[in-house]
Scaffold this motif. Structure first.
Motif, PDB file in Angstrom:
ATOM      1  N   GLY A   1       0.955  -1.455  -0.371  1.00 53.33           N
ATOM      2  CA  GLY A   1      -0.090  -0.161   0.079  1.00 53.33           C
ATOM      3  C   GLY A   1       1.104   0.882  -0.125  1.00 53.33           C
ATOM      4  N   ALA A   2       0.742   2.222   0.726  1.00 55.60           N
ATOM      5  CA  ALA A   2       0.494   3.572   0.791  1.00 55.60           C
ATOM      6  C   ALA A   2       0.692   4.315   2.000  1.00 55.60           C
ATOM      7  N   GLU A   3       1.420   5.243   1.907  1.00 52.67           N
ATOM      8  CA  GLU A   3       1.214   6.243   3.385  1.00 52.67           C
ATOM      9  C   GLU A   3       0.474   7.410   3.428  1.00 52.67           C
TER      10      GLU A   3
ATOM     11  N   TYR B   1      14.944 -10.142 -12.562  1.00 53.36           N
ATOM     12  CA  TYR B   1      14.171  -9.400 -11.323  1.00 53.36           C
ATOM     13  C   TYR B   1      14.113  -9.937 -10.195  1.00 53.36           C
ATOM     14  N   ASP B   2      13.882  -8.930  -9.112  1.00 55.15           N
ATOM     15  CA  ASP B   2      14.473  -9.357  -7.376  1.00 55.15           C
ATOM     16  C   ASP B   2      13.105  -9.481  -7.493  1.00 55.15           C
ATOM     17  N   GLY B   3      12.740 -11.126  -7.421  1.00 48.12           N
ATOM     18  CA  GLY B   3      11.768 -11.881  -6.808  1.00 48.12           C
ATOM     19  C   GLY B   3      11.576 -12.690  -5.282  1.00 48.12           C
ATOM     20  N   GLU B   4      12.335 -11.474  -4.330  1.00 51.89           N
ATOM     21  CA  GLU B   4      12.767 -12.301  -3.059  1.00 51.89           C
ATOM     22  C   GLU B   4      10.737 -12.129  -2.339  1.00 51.89           C
ATOM     23  N   LYS B   5      10.991 -10.645  -2.321  1.00 51.91           N
ATOM     24  CA  LYS B   5       9.297 -10.624  -1.749  1.00 51.91           C
ATOM     25  C   LYS B   5       8.732  -9.763  -3.140  1.00 51.91           C
ATOM     26  N   VAL B   6       7.522 -10.177  -2.489  1.00 48.27           N
ATOM     27  CA  VAL B   6       6.383  -9.765  -3.122  1.00 48.27           C
ATOM     28  C   VAL B   6       5.651  -8.271  -2.001  1.00 48.27           C
ATOM     29  N   VAL B   7       5.893  -7.003  -2.492  1.00 44.75           N
ATOM     30  CA  VAL B   7       4.207  -6.346  -2.084  1.00 44.75           C
ATOM     31  C   VAL B   7       3.355  -6.075  -3.160  1.00 44.75           C
ATOM     32  N   PHE B   8       2.020  -5.149  -2.568  1.00 42.15           N
ATOM     33  CA  PHE B   8       1.222  -4.779  -3.623  1.00 42.15           C
ATOM     34  C   PHE B   8       0.581  -3.138  -3.141  1.00 42.15           C
ATOM     35  N   GLU B   9       0.782  -2.380  -4.227  1.00 39.43           N
ATOM     36  CA  GLU B   9      -0.102  -1.142  -5.069  1.00 39.43           C
ATOM     37  C   GLU B   9      -1.317  -0.629  -3.624  1.00 39.43           C
ATOM     38  N   LYS B  10      -1.528   0.050  -3.294  1.00 40.41           N
ATOM     39  CA  LYS B  10      -3.037   0.111  -2.585  1.00 40.41           C
ATOM     40  C   LYS B  10      -3.902   0.179  -4.215  1.00 40.41           C
ATOM     41  N   LYS B  11      -5.022   0.376  -3.422  1.00 43.70           N
ATOM     42  CA  LYS B  11      -6.299  -0.220  -4.825  1.00 43.70           C
ATOM     43  C   LYS B  11      -7.805   0.684  -4.508  1.00 43.70           C
ATOM     44  N   ASP B  12      -8.056   0.735  -5.357  1.00 43.41           N
ATOM     45  CA  ASP B  12      -9.914   0.786  -5.555  1.00 43.41           C
ATOM     46  C   ASP B  12     -11.083   0.520  -5.230  1.00 43.41           C
ATOM     47  N   VAL B  13     -11.774  -0.208  -4.876  1.00 42.46           N
ATOM     48  CA  VAL B  13     -12.861  -0.770  -4.642  1.00 42.46           C
ATOM     49  C   VAL B  13     -14.115   0.686  -4.637  1.00 42.46           C
ATOM     50  N   SER B  14     -14.837  -0.113  -5.464  1.00 40.19           N
ATOM     51  CA  SER B  14     -16.226  -0.004  -6.083  1.00 40.19           C
ATOM     52  C   SER B  14     -17.192  -0.838  -5.188  1.00 40.19           C
ATOM     53  N   LEU B  15     -17.796  -0.366  -4.259  1.00 42.86           N
ATOM     54  CA  LEU B  15     -18.898  -1.116  -3.852  1.00 42.86           C
ATOM     55  C   LEU B  15     -20.726  -0.632  -5.045  1.00 42.86           C
TER      56      LEU B  15
ATOM     57  N   GLU C   1     -10.381  -6.322   8.174  1.00 34.17           N
ATOM     58  CA  GLU C   1     -10.763  -4.587   8.436  1.00 34.17           C
ATOM     59  C   GLU C   1      -9.679  -4.301   7.322  1.00 34.17           C
ATOM     60  N   TYR C   2     -10.243  -2.874   6.948  1.00 34.08           N
ATOM     61  CA  TYR C   2      -9.463  -2.420   5.456  1.00 34.08           C
ATOM     62  C   TYR C   2      -9.201  -1.227   5.830  1.00 34.08           C
ATOM     63  N   PRO C   3      -8.136  -0.254   6.452  1.00 33.10           N
ATOM     64  CA  PRO C   3      -8.116   0.755   6.310  1.00 33.10           C
ATOM     65  C   PRO C   3      -7.700   1.946   4.683  1.00 33.10           C
ATOM     66  N   CYS C   4      -8.636   2.438   4.867  1.00 31.56           N
ATOM     67  CA  CYS C   4      -9.299   2.891   3.357  1.00 31.56           C
ATOM     68  C   CYS C   4     -10.171   4.606   3.413  1.00 31.56           C
ATOM     69  N   TYR C   5      -9.626   5.582   2.310  1.00 33.01           N
ATOM     70  CA  TYR C   5     -10.494   6.247   2.160  1.00 33.01           C
ATOM     71  C   TYR C   5     -11.087   7.036   1.348  1.00 33.01           C
ATOM     72  N   PHE C   6     -11.965   7.656   1.265  1.00 27.64           N
ATOM     73  CA  PHE C   6     -13.450   8.168   0.291  1.00 27.64           C
ATOM     74  C   PHE C   6     -12.945   8.705  -0.590  1.00 27.64           C
ATOM     75  N   SER C   7     -13.166   8.506  -1.327  1.00 28.06           N
ATOM     76  CA  SER C   7     -12.659   8.253  -3.365  1.00 28.06           C
ATOM     77  C   SER C   7     -13.615   8.391  -4.367  1.00 28.06           C
TER      78      SER C   7
ATOM     79  N   SER D   1      -4.185  -0.296   2.500  1.00 27.68           N
ATOM     80  CA  SER D   1      -3.040  -1.175   2.334  1.00 27.68           C
ATOM     81  C   SER D   1      -3.794  -2.638   2.259  1.00 27.68           C
ATOM     82  N   PHE D   2      -3.443  -3.821   1.461  1.00 31.31           N
ATOM     83  CA  PHE D   2      -4.630  -5.004   1.302  1.00 31.31           C
ATOM     84  C   PHE D   2      -4.094  -5.780   1.249  1.00 31.31           C
TER      85      PHE D   2
END
Length: 324
Positions: A47-49, A191-205, A257-263, A290-291
């Motif tokens: 994710g992102a701070e 490619y440095d494949g030792e660790k996988v981490v993810f971007e933040k993501k947009d969710v449409s409810l 639980e998912y930390p998020c903000y309104f978009s 973060s997810f």
């Protein structure tokens, strides 16, 4: 058609033979997301701070479709709304008044007896003059359990989350790209494949509301957006108090639980029913900061389904080793 739509205090139908087309109100029932936020993206963390201490909403552009019974009256209407950037648009039929800026005229068709056209407006003053009113659930249908934001059920706003949203919630975000070396003279890449981490993501409810009237709809929607965007006081691990608009979205069926903000928020179907009732289908957009998809957890519980906690009252009992 009279008494439903006013422009600068004039009844648009009586003055110009003008009225809003079916589903023409969808654009009004929307909210912009935040202006560009400052964020730190750490390559070794998911994710992102994001700095959500004092976010502000951006402007909102949307289109409205109109019908007009007289070509020459249309020209008069367009001349009126072009004599200055801002005009007051009172959509009395749905209890909404906005100060809007004309942006463009993307479509226009002239038929034998009627003219249809669309206008794009900008709402440069989102939530201007809004005074908070707590949401009210006017009943008629059972309240939905299982979806909470900061421990408050979405159904307290009269909002129901529709089928398909859970799949959107659990969909894996994009993977952050690690160090990659691409040598032109060699096939493939290193490619440095030792660790996988993810971007933040947009969710449409995908959401739904059915209210007794438009007043209740606006009250609940505005309260929802206000509660999502307004910074609240929080305390960090060292006891310092700070303001933050990050929210915690909880899904009971997933136990997460998912930390998020309104978009943003946008309507897909708005319909006035008999007896002033309102039917609304809309999309509530959240950004998960973060997810990560986790494996299944096996926790010790009683026959009644209540989770058993350790004597210190802090931990559940993990049965993963037994499950394997």
């Amino acid at each position: 058609m009279k008494g439903k739509f006013y422009i600068d205090g004039k009844d648009a139908y009586l003055a110009f033979g003008l009225f809003v087309a079916n589903n023409g109100y969808n654009g009004l029932i929307a909210s912009p997301g935040f202006k560009e936020l400052v964020e730190n993206v750490w390559p070794e963390e998911d994710g992102a701070e994001v700095d959500l201490s004092s976010p502000v909403l951006g402007a909102l552009e949307f289109s409205i479709n109109f019908y007009c019974c007289d070509y020459f009256k249309t020209m008069e209407f367009l001349a009126l709304i072009s004599d200055g950037s801002y005009h007051e648009y009172n959509f009395a039929e749905i209890g909404c008044t906005r100060r809007l800026r004309l942006v463009s005229n993307p479509s226009k068709k002239i038929h034998r007896d009627i003219e249809t056209f669309s206008l794009t407006f900008s709402d440069d003053f989102p939530m201007e003059g809004y005074n908070y009113l707590a949401p009210t659930f006017d009943g008629g249908i059972p309240a939905q359990e299982g979806y909470e934001i900061d421990e408050k059920l979405l159904s307290e706003y009269g909002v129901f989350v529709l089928d398909g949203s859970d799949a959107e919630i659990t969909k894996m975000p994009a993977v952050k790209k690690n160090l990659l070396i691409d040598i032109p003279s060699q096939s493939g890449v290193t490619y440095d494949g030792e660790k996988v981490v993810f971007e933040k993501k947009d969710v449409s409810l995908k959401c739904w509301m059915r209210c007794q009237n438009a007043t209740t709809m606006w009250r609940n929607l505005n309260a929802l957006v206000y509660d999502l965007i307004t910074p609240t006081s929080k305390t960090d691990d060292e006891g310092y108090e700070y303001k933050d608009s990050e929210r915690v979205f909880y899904v009971d069926s997933l136990g997460e639980e998912y930390p998020c903000y309104f978009s943003g928020l946008s309507a897909s179907k708005f319909q006035l029913l008999s007896n002033d009732r309102v039917w609304l289908e809309f999309t509530l957009s959240l950004t998960f900061t973060s997810f990560r998809v986790n494996g299944v957890e096996y926790l010790l519980a009683t026959e009644a389904g209540e989770l058993i906690i350790t004597e210190d009252g802090e931990y559940y009992i993990d049965l993963k080793d037994y499950a394997d």
